[in-house]
Design a protein around this motif. Structure first.
Motif, PDB file in Angstrom:
ATOM      1  N   LYS A  38       0.813  -1.109  -0.105  1.00 39.67           N
ATOM      2  CA  LYS A  38       0.118   0.038   0.076  1.00 39.67           C
ATOM      3  C   LYS A  38       1.018   1.208  -0.106  1.00 39.67           C
ATOM      4  O   LYS A  38       0.542   2.464   0.558  1.00 39.67           O
ATOM      5  N   ASN A  39       2.207   0.954  -0.462  1.00 38.74           N
ATOM      6  CA  ASN A  39       3.188   2.216  -0.625  1.00 38.74           C
ATOM      7  C   ASN A  39       3.154   2.822   0.730  1.00 38.74           C
ATOM      8  O   ASN A  39       3.420   4.246   0.956  1.00 38.74           O
ATOM      9  N   LYS A  40       3.365   2.106   1.949  1.00 36.24           N
ATOM     10  CA  LYS A  40       3.204   2.611   3.348  1.00 36.24           C
ATOM     11  C   LYS A  40       4.596   2.960   3.417  1.00 36.24           C
ATOM     12  O   LYS A  40       4.767   3.678   4.614  1.00 36.24           O
ATOM     13  N   PRO A  42       7.313   1.595   5.511  1.00 36.48           N
ATOM     14  CA  PRO A  42       7.246   1.449   7.199  1.00 36.48           C
ATOM     15  C   PRO A  42       8.422   1.479   7.446  1.00 36.48           C
ATOM     16  O   PRO A  42       8.912   0.753   8.588  1.00 36.48           O
ATOM     17  N   LYS A  83       2.544   1.047  11.236  1.00 29.72           N
ATOM     18  CA  LYS A  83       2.305   1.738   9.956  1.00 29.72           C
ATOM     19  C   LYS A  83       1.987   0.610   9.170  1.00 29.72           C
ATOM     20  O   LYS A  83       1.126   0.894   7.925  1.00 29.72           O
ATOM     21  N   SER A  84       2.469  -0.600   9.039  1.00 25.40           N
ATOM     22  CA  SER A  84       2.122  -1.490   8.269  1.00 25.40           C
ATOM     23  C   SER A  84       2.328  -2.903   8.675  1.00 25.40           C
ATOM     24  O   SER A  84       3.179  -3.072   9.477  1.00 25.40           O
ATOM     25  N   TRP A  87       5.649  -4.985   7.341  1.00 22.74           N
ATOM     26  CA  TRP A  87       6.718  -4.175   7.511  1.00 22.74           C
ATOM     27  C   TRP A  87       8.047  -5.309   7.265  1.00 22.74           C
ATOM     28  O   TRP A  87       9.173  -4.666   6.777  1.00 22.74           O
ATOM     29  N   ASP A  90       8.263  -5.235   3.346  1.00 22.28           N
ATOM     30  CA  ASP A  90       8.791  -4.280   2.993  1.00 22.28           C
ATOM     31  C   ASP A  90      10.093  -3.506   3.276  1.00 22.28           C
ATOM     32  O   ASP A  90      10.915  -3.560   2.493  1.00 22.28           O
TER      33      ASP A  90
END
Length: 163
Positions: A38-40, A42, A83-84, A87, A90
């Motif tokens: 989701k383009n977070k 993190p 945040k995600s 993580w 990511d």
């Protein structure tokens, strides 16, 4: 790209030579360009360059990370699990992007895992790294990527190793 992927090897021996700031900035930029759920994005990257910090990081997990003390620098990869929920994935992708760019810059690198690992006394390696670096609670430490000019030569992988 395949030449880069086949040529990048984990390097644990480094020359006593400082990595130029421009190279570090480019490597960090590569990490920030990585895709994330989701383009977070993190992640946070903490650059460790002083010998005392590198020594302390090497002692967190000496069985697999003692060589950290001899690396000119490291990038500690920290994730924000609030945040995600992706993580780990990511931050892993971002770490890989940084290692590939380090190779592209003529540098060696090696991933040293802290998440889910233990100190010699049986403590949580992540907690110890957070203490060393003053990382706030709620942030998770995935790894440190050591960086420097290689002081060892490892042959690239061969195509037949993968087909």
């Amino acid at each position: 790209m395949m030449d880069t992927l086949m040529g990048r090897r984990s390097i644990r021996k480094y020359q006593d030579k400082t990595v130029e700031g421009e190279k570090v900035r480019t490597i960090l930029a590569a990490g920030r360009m990585a895709p994330s759920g989701k383009n977070k994005k993190p992640w946070e990257f903490i650059v460790a360059e002083d010998r005392d910090t590198m020594l302390k990081l090497s002692q967190v997990k000496p069985k697999g990370g003692l060589f950290v003390k001899d690396a000119p620098m490291g990038i500690v990869v920290v994730g924000d699990e609030e945040k995600s929920d992706t993580w780990v994935e990511d931050c892993s992708i971002a770490s890989t992007f940084m290692q590939l760019e380090a190779h592209n810059q003529g540098l060696g690198s090696c991933w040293v895992q802290f998440r889910g690992r233990f100190t010699p006394e049986g403590g949580d390696a992540e907690v110890r790294v957070r203490e060393i670096l003053g990382i706030e609670e709620g942030r998770r430490v995935l790894c440190v990527i050591t960086l420097g000019y290689p002081n060892e030569v490892k042959p690239p992988y061969k195509e037949e190793d993968y087909y």
